[in-house]
Design a protein around this motif. Structure first.
Motif, mmCIF file in Angstrom:
data_model
loop_
_atom_site.group_PDB
_atom_site.id
_atom_site.type_symbol
_atom_site.label_atom_id
_atom_site.label_comp_id
_atom_site.label_asym_id
_atom_site.label_seq_id
_atom_site.Cartn_x
_atom_site.Cartn_y
_atom_site.Cartn_z
ATOM 1 N N LEU A 186 -13.097 24.344 6.976
ATOM 2 C CA LEU A 186 -13.376 22.916 6.817
ATOM 3 C C LEU A 186 -12.651 22.328 5.614
ATOM 4 O O LEU A 186 -12.039 21.268 5.701
ATOM 5 N N ASN A 187 -12.740 23.020 4.509
ATOM 6 C CA ASN A 187 -12.239 22.433 3.283
ATOM 7 C C ASN A 187 -10.809 22.817 2.960
ATOM 8 O O ASN A 187 -10.317 22.550 1.875
ATOM 9 N N SER A 188 -10.148 23.426 3.952
ATOM 10 C CA SER A 188 -8.698 23.570 3.846
ATOM 11 C C SER A 188 -8.015 22.256 4.207
ATOM 12 O O SER A 188 -6.796 22.151 4.108
ATOM 13 N N VAL A 189 -8.815 21.250 4.594
ATOM 14 C CA VAL A 189 -8.208 19.980 5.020
ATOM 15 C C VAL A 189 -7.385 19.350 3.900
ATOM 16 O O VAL A 189 -6.308 18.804 4.140
ATOM 17 N N GLY A 190 -7.859 19.435 2.652
ATOM 18 C CA GLY A 190 -7.086 18.884 1.542
ATOM 19 C C GLY A 190 -5.778 19.621 1.349
ATOM 20 O O GLY A 190 -4.738 19.016 1.052
ATOM 21 N N ILE A 191 -5.813 20.940 1.550
ATOM 22 C CA ILE A 191 -4.604 21.752 1.433
ATOM 23 C C ILE A 191 -3.626 21.408 2.544
ATOM 24 O O ILE A 191 -2.425 21.242 2.311
ATOM 25 N N VAL A 192 -4.132 21.283 3.777
ATOM 26 C CA VAL A 192 -3.269 20.988 4.914
ATOM 27 C C VAL A 192 -2.742 19.545 4.827
ATOM 28 O O VAL A 192 -1.612 19.266 5.258
ATOM 29 N N ILE A 193 -3.536 18.632 4.259
ATOM 30 C CA ILE A 193 -3.037 17.273 4.027
ATOM 31 C C ILE A 193 -1.835 17.313 3.100
ATOM 32 O O ILE A 193 -0.794 16.674 3.360
ATOM 33 N N ALA A 194 -1.939 18.071 2.004
ATOM 34 C CA ALA A 194 -0.815 18.187 1.077
ATOM 35 C C ALA A 194 0.394 18.813 1.761
ATOM 36 O O ALA A 194 1.545 18.376 1.554
ATOM 37 N N LYS A 195 0.173 19.828 2.589
ATOM 38 C CA LYS A 195 1.269 20.462 3.321
ATOM 39 C C LYS A 195 1.881 19.503 4.342
ATOM 40 O O LYS A 195 3.092 19.495 4.568
ATOM 41 N N SER A 196 1.037 18.701 4.971
ATOM 42 C CA SER A 196 1.536 17.740 5.954
ATOM 43 C C SER A 196 2.462 16.722 5.298
ATOM 44 O O SER A 196 3.465 16.287 5.882
#
Length: 410
Positions: free
Chosen positions: A21-31
């Protein structure tokens, strides 16, 4: 330990989904960095995660006890397993959306089951608060693990190396599935009616209760605060503090560790101190931290990229410590309302909690992301003071309603 196998399953499943769930911030940065997506569009990942949580919770909360909590959690693990595989082989912003769609659907089933089972295996409001806080604290341990797990696969030469984390997550999910499959969960579950239609009517009837209405708004405000900070802190670190991408994620782990510690402390403190006093004091301290740190920061960081912990300025360590003080709020709010309702209403009430939490998380992340893009990260974080103030007002109203009912054991 009483109900040990059930409690172990609750902790481990929550741990797995905390990472996802909280990998969303990490994946947002990667996106943003890998797929070339702008901040406002990248924030849509939060909606792909949270809106399915709300939708599925609305559909299944009333009759989940009839379906079975163990069966629901097993289905959730299977769904998210294939979501992780899809992200690994797809490697696009669209597959990231699909990943968080599966995470949202699955987490709705997990959280509904966990919140309902906590009510089943505890007997008093104080016992309920203690277990709720410790489970939510362990959730934050999972979040902190994500901030170390993902950067372990970062590479300066291969922009796709970070995707190797998803096969690892598939292994963890598989192990969690097997552990749950062989766990014994054989507790009689109370339903809110004689059939599914009665269950749905009971769930809808909760919305006319003043205590429930005020509570769902307080849950909405809190998750708006928490997700606004948690989702955008890695990007905030990168843009405002000029940390490297890897250091930005690692420093965000301080927030998760603070949240975990705060919730474990809340589990102990709630046995000795009235829940509303803890929430109000923590909210005030959170505002003080924001008003102390943000005025000292520039809207944009310097051109020098900081690579190591020795380069991190003092304020870079102070801001994520806000997690220590916002941490106790959510589990104490949830436990207070659930423990003052009959156990047969815990599943539908959990559905309402999850729905409004998901909506708050989506709106909070979207607002902060849009403000981040147009007025900068520092000014975007000032916005979070507004829902904190509204939350305090809601808590005071909840306390008054409970006292009016003559059912206050805090």
């Amino acid at each position: 330990m009483k109900n040990f196998s059930i409690k172990l399953s609750i902790y481990l499943n929550y741990f797995v989904f905390a990472i996802l769930l909280n990998s969303v911030g990490i994946v947002i940065a990667k996106s943003i960095n890998v797929y070339g997506v702008v901040e406002s569009d990248a924030s849509l990942l939060e909606a792909f995660k949270d809106l399915p949580i709300a939708f599925v919770s609305f559909l299944v909360a009333s009759f989940l006890p009839r379906f079975g909590y163990k069966r629901a959690m097993l289905v959730a693990l299977v769904i998210v397993f294939f979501g992780c595989l899809g992200m690994y082989f797809g490697n696009t912003f669209d597959t990231a959306k699909i990943l968080f769609l599966t995470v949202g659907v699955s987490f709705a089933l997990i959280k509904l089951s966990v919140y309902s089972l906590i009510g089943v295996v505890t007997d008093t409001p104080k016992e309920h608060s203690a277990l709720m806080s410790s489970v939510e604290g362990f959730f934050m341990v999972g979040i902190a693990s994500a901030y170390f797990l993902f950067p372990a696969f970062y590479s300066d030469t291969d922009p796709n190396a970070w995707l190797e984390v998803y096969p690892v997550l598939c292994v963890i999910i598989g192990l969690s599935f097997l552990l749950l499959l062989f766990s014994r969960i054989n507790i009689p579950i109370e339903t809110s009616g004689n059939n599914v239609l009665d269950d749905i009517k009971s769930s809808a009837g909760l919305l006319i209760m003043p205590l429930v209405l005020v509570f769902i708004f307080s849950a909405f405000f809190f998750v708006m605060i928490e997700q606004g900070i948690m989702t955008w802190l890695p990007r905030f670190n990168e843009k405002i503090f000029s940390f490297s991408e890897k250091l930005s994620v690692q420093m965000a782990s301080i927030l998760a560790i603070s949240l975990a510690l705060g919730r474990f402390i809340a589990g102990w403190a709630s046995k000795k101190i009235a829940w509303e006093k803890i929430v109000i004091i923590c909210s005030i301290i959170a505002v003080i931290i924001l008003l102390s740190v943000l005025p000292q920061l520039k809207v944009e960081g310097s051109s020098v990229v900081l690579q190591g912990l020795s380069d991190v300025p003092f304020l870079g360590f102070i801001l994520p410590l806000i997690g220590l003080f916002i941490a106790p709020i959510y589990p104490l709010l949830n436990s207070t309302v659930l423990s003052h309702l009959p156990k047969r209403l815990h599943s539908p009430m959990s559905g309402l909690i999850i729905i409004f939490s998901a909506l708050g998380g989506t709106l909070g992340s979207r607002i902060v992301g849009t403000l981040f893009e147009h007025i900068g990260g520092v000014n975007a974080f000032y916005f979070l003071i507004i829902p904190i103030i509204l939350l305090v007002i809601s808590v005071l109203i909840i306390k008054r309603l409970i006292k009016k009912q003559g059912n206050d054991e805090s």
